[in-house]
Design a protein around this motif. Structure first.
Motif, PDB file in Angstrom:
ATOM      1  N   TYR A   9       0.839  -1.190   0.000  1.00 39.95           N
ATOM      2  CA  TYR A   9       0.000   0.000   0.000  1.00 39.95           C
ATOM      3  C   TYR A   9       0.877   1.243   0.000  1.00 39.95           C
ATOM      4  CZ  TYR A   9      -3.004  -3.682   1.817  1.00 39.95           C
ATOM      5  OH  TYR A   9      -3.675  -4.853   1.987  1.00 39.95           O
ATOM      6  N   ASP A  10       0.268   2.402  -0.259  1.00 37.16           N
ATOM      7  CA  ASP A  10       1.042   3.625  -0.090  1.00 37.16           C
ATOM      8  C   ASP A  10       1.306   3.804   1.401  1.00 37.16           C
ATOM      9  OD1 ASP A  10      -0.813   5.648   1.215  1.00 37.16           O
ATOM     10  OD2 ASP A  10      -2.005   5.198  -0.574  1.00 37.16           O
ATOM     11  N   ARG A  11       2.293   4.627   1.717  1.00 34.22           N
ATOM     12  CA  ARG A  11       2.772   4.745   3.099  1.00 34.22           C
ATOM     13  C   ARG A  11       1.661   5.106   4.078  1.00 34.22           C
ATOM     14  NH1 ARG A  11       5.984   9.294   5.748  1.00 34.22           N
ATOM     15  NH2 ARG A  11       5.158  10.420   3.974  1.00 34.22           N
ATOM     16  N   ASN A  12       0.818   6.058   3.735  1.00 38.98           N
ATOM     17  CA  ASN A  12      -0.238   6.484   4.650  1.00 38.98           C
ATOM     18  C   ASN A  12      -1.256   5.381   4.894  1.00 38.98           C
ATOM     19  OD1 ASN A  12       0.899   9.039   4.936  1.00 38.98           O
ATOM     20  ND2 ASN A  12      -0.213   9.841   3.185  1.00 38.98           N
ATOM     21  N   LEU A  13      -1.708   4.738   3.834  1.00 38.23           N
ATOM     22  CA  LEU A  13      -2.685   3.671   3.990  1.00 38.23           C
ATOM     23  C   LEU A  13      -2.097   2.497   4.765  1.00 38.23           C
ATOM     24  CD1 LEU A  13      -5.445   2.476   3.533  1.00 38.23           C
ATOM     25  CD2 LEU A  13      -4.701   1.747   1.250  1.00 38.23           C
ATOM     26  N   VAL A  18      -2.146  -0.811   9.644  1.00 35.96           N
ATOM     27  CA  VAL A  18      -1.434  -1.362  10.808  1.00 35.96           C
ATOM     28  C   VAL A  18      -2.187  -0.983  12.091  1.00 35.96           C
ATOM     29  CG1 VAL A  18       0.662  -1.152  12.213  1.00 35.96           C
ATOM     30  CG2 VAL A  18       0.846  -1.534   9.742  1.00 35.96           C
ATOM     31  N   GLY A  19      -2.591   0.266  12.204  1.00 38.16           N
ATOM     32  CA  GLY A  19      -3.345   0.700  13.382  1.00 38.16           C
ATOM     33  C   GLY A  19      -4.677  -0.015  13.513  1.00 38.16           C
ATOM     34  N   ARG A  20      -5.356  -0.187  12.409  1.00 42.48           N
ATOM     35  CA  ARG A  20      -6.661  -0.872  12.413  1.00 42.48           C
ATOM     36  C   ARG A  20      -6.506  -2.322  12.845  1.00 42.48           C
ATOM     37  NH1 ARG A  20     -11.377  -2.183  13.300  1.00 42.48           N
ATOM     38  NH2 ARG A  20     -12.827  -2.689  11.645  1.00 42.48           N
ATOM     39  N   LEU A  21      -5.518  -3.004  12.285  1.00 40.27           N
ATOM     40  CA  LEU A  21      -5.287  -4.406  12.644  1.00 40.27           C
ATOM     41  C   LEU A  21      -4.910  -4.531  14.113  1.00 40.27           C
ATOM     42  CD1 LEU A  21      -3.351  -5.502   9.455  1.00 40.27           C
ATOM     43  CD2 LEU A  21      -5.642  -6.260  10.119  1.00 40.27           C
ATOM     44  N   GLU A  22      -4.037  -3.652  14.575  1.00 45.79           N
ATOM     45  CA  GLU A  22      -3.629  -3.717  15.977  1.00 45.79           C
ATOM     46  C   GLU A  22      -4.795  -3.420  16.915  1.00 45.79           C
ATOM     47  OE1 GLU A  22      -0.051  -1.361  16.264  1.00 45.79           O
ATOM     48  OE2 GLU A  22       1.142  -3.076  15.587  1.00 45.79           O
ATOM     49  N   SER A  23      -5.714  -2.556  16.505  1.00 49.05           N
ATOM     50  CA  SER A  23      -6.888  -2.282  17.339  1.00 49.05           C
ATOM     51  C   SER A  23      -7.790  -3.510  17.450  1.00 49.05           C
ATOM     52  CB  SER A  23      -7.674  -1.090  16.789  1.00 49.05           C
ATOM     53  OG  SER A  23      -8.424  -1.449  15.641  1.00 49.05           O
ATOM     54  N   GLY A  25      -6.436  -6.503  17.693  1.00 48.97           N
ATOM     55  CA  GLY A  25      -5.629  -7.518  18.367  1.00 48.97           C
ATOM     56  C   GLY A  25      -4.701  -8.303  17.452  1.00 48.97           C
ATOM     57  N   ILE A  26      -4.488  -7.819  16.242  1.00 42.64           N
ATOM     58  CA  ILE A  26      -3.592  -8.496  15.301  1.00 42.64           C
ATOM     59  C   ILE A  26      -2.317  -7.661  15.170  1.00 42.64           C
ATOM     60  CG2 ILE A  26      -3.266  -9.229  12.910  1.00 42.64           C
ATOM     61  CD1 ILE A  26      -6.279  -9.689  12.757  1.00 42.64           C
ATOM     62  N   PRO A  27      -1.203  -8.163  15.701  1.00 43.62           N
ATOM     63  CA  PRO A  27       0.054  -7.424  15.548  1.00 43.62           C
ATOM     64  C   PRO A  27       0.414  -7.286  14.067  1.00 43.62           C
ATOM     65  CG  PRO A  27       0.274  -9.191  17.166  1.00 43.62           C
ATOM     66  CD  PRO A  27      -1.037  -9.387  16.467  1.00 43.62           C
ATOM     67  N   ALA A  28       0.844  -6.105  13.675  1.00 50.70           N
ATOM     68  CA  ALA A  28       1.204  -5.839  12.279  1.00 50.70           C
ATOM     69  C   ALA A  28       2.354  -4.853  12.244  1.00 50.70           C
ATOM     70  CB  ALA A  28       0.003  -5.275  11.526  1.00 50.70           C
ATOM     71  N   ILE A  29       3.090  -4.897  11.154  1.00 48.30           N
ATOM     72  CA  ILE A  29       4.212  -3.980  10.986  1.00 48.30           C
ATOM     73  C   ILE A  29       4.283  -3.547   9.523  1.00 48.30           C
ATOM     74  CG2 ILE A  29       5.868  -5.836  10.609  1.00 48.30           C
ATOM     75  CD1 ILE A  29       7.896  -4.050  12.170  1.00 48.30           C
ATOM     76  N   ALA A  30       4.686  -2.302   9.315  1.00 54.62           N
ATOM     77  CA  ALA A  30       4.853  -1.780   7.957  1.00 54.62           C
ATOM     78  C   ALA A  30       6.338  -1.848   7.595  1.00 54.62           C
ATOM     79  CB  ALA A  30       4.339  -0.351   7.870  1.00 54.62           C
ATOM     80  N   PHE A  31       6.667  -2.642   6.588  1.00 49.06           N
ATOM     81  CA  PHE A  31       8.048  -2.769   6.104  1.00 49.06           C
ATOM     82  C   PHE A  31       8.272  -1.798   4.956  1.00 49.06           C
ATOM     83  CE2 PHE A  31       9.275  -7.448   7.167  1.00 49.06           C
ATOM     84  CZ  PHE A  31       9.142  -7.189   8.504  1.00 49.06           C
ATOM     85  N   ASP A  32       9.489  -1.332   4.825  1.00 47.54           N
ATOM     86  CA  ASP A  32       9.967  -0.531   3.692  1.00 47.54           C
ATOM     87  C   ASP A  32       9.534   0.928   3.720  1.00 47.54           C
ATOM     88  OD1 ASP A  32      11.017  -2.948   2.653  1.00 47.54           O
ATOM     89  OD2 ASP A  32       9.160  -3.331   1.563  1.00 47.54           O
ATOM     90  N   GLN A  33       8.842   1.379   4.741  1.00 50.24           N
ATOM     91  CA  GLN A  33       8.407   2.769   4.706  1.00 50.24           C
ATOM     92  C   GLN A  33       9.563   3.730   4.869  1.00 50.24           C
ATOM     93  OE1 GLN A  33       5.530   3.748   7.657  1.00 50.24           O
ATOM     94  NE2 GLN A  33       6.626   2.780   9.300  1.00 50.24           N
ATOM     95  N   GLU A  58      -8.098 -13.609   9.139  1.00 51.32           N
ATOM     96  CA  GLU A  58      -8.811 -12.583   9.904  1.00 51.32           C
ATOM     97  C   GLU A  58      -8.402 -11.183   9.450  1.00 51.32           C
ATOM     98  OE1 GLU A  58     -11.417 -10.942  12.783  1.00 51.32           O
ATOM     99  OE2 GLU A  58     -11.309 -12.870  11.768  1.00 51.32           O
ATOM    100  N   ALA A  59      -7.117 -10.984   9.171  1.00 49.52           N
ATOM    101  CA  ALA A  59      -6.646  -9.680   8.707  1.00 49.52           C
ATOM    102  C   ALA A  59      -7.249  -9.333   7.355  1.00 49.52           C
ATOM    103  CB  ALA A  59      -5.126  -9.674   8.630  1.00 49.52           C
ATOM    104  N   ARG A  60      -7.351 -10.290   6.465  1.00 53.03           N
ATOM    105  CA  ARG A  60      -7.967 -10.043   5.152  1.00 53.03           C
ATOM    106  C   ARG A  60      -9.439  -9.650   5.322  1.00 53.03           C
ATOM    107  NH1 ARG A  60      -5.351 -15.051   1.766  1.00 53.03           N
ATOM    108  NH2 ARG A  60      -3.455 -13.978   1.156  1.00 53.03           N
ATOM    109  N   ARG A  61     -10.111 -10.287   6.260  1.00 50.71           N
ATOM    110  CA  ARG A  61     -11.516  -9.946   6.526  1.00 50.71           C
ATOM    111  C   ARG A  61     -11.633  -8.508   7.020  1.00 50.71           C
ATOM    112  NH1 ARG A  61     -14.733  -9.000  10.338  1.00 50.71           N
ATOM    113  NH2 ARG A  61     -13.302  -9.504  12.004  1.00 50.71           N
ATOM    114  N   ILE A  62     -10.767  -8.122   7.931  1.00 54.72           N
ATOM    115  CA  ILE A  62     -10.801  -6.773   8.501  1.00 54.72           C
ATOM    116  C   ILE A  62     -10.486  -5.734   7.426  1.00 54.72           C
ATOM    117  CG2 ILE A  62      -9.611  -5.214  10.100  1.00 54.72           C
ATOM    118  CD1 ILE A  62      -9.313  -7.731  11.945  1.00 54.72           C
ATOM    119  N   VAL A  63      -9.461  -5.979   6.630  1.00 58.59           N
ATOM    120  CA  VAL A  63      -9.075  -5.030   5.580  1.00 58.59           C
ATOM    121  C   VAL A  63     -10.167  -4.939   4.528  1.00 58.59           C
ATOM    122  CG1 VAL A  63      -7.426  -4.625   3.717  1.00 58.59           C
ATOM    123  CG2 VAL A  63      -6.598  -5.232   5.993  1.00 58.59           C
TER     124      VAL A  63
END
Length: 66
Positions: A9-13, A18-23, A25-33, A58-63
């Motif tokens: 995704y673009d950096r902002n999205l 990442v924030g949405r997934l973590e809210s 309960g799914i740990p996430a990280i943005a690589f390459d930003q 679950e992450a695909r469902r949330i996104v």
């Protein structure tokens, strides 16, 4: 634990996702930003959102619902 790519995704999205997934309960990280900022091409280089393989469905469902 094995990290897998949820998507690119673009950096902002990517940071919003990442924030949405973590809210949820799914740990996430943005690589390459950092690389995309350093090159001055942050609009051209996608940021990878990485999650644990066990959370992929679950992450695909949330996104998809966002």
């Amino acid at each position: 634990m094995s990290l897998v790519e949820l998507g690119r995704y673009d950096r902002n999205l990517a940071n919003i996702l990442v924030g949405r997934l973590e809210s949820e309960g799914i740990p996430a990280i943005a690589f390459d930003q950092g690389a995309s900022i350093a090159d001055g091409s942050w609009l051209l280089i996608p940021v990878r959102v990485m999650i644990d393989e066990d959370d992929l469905d679950e992450a695909r469902r949330i996104v998809g619902a966002a």
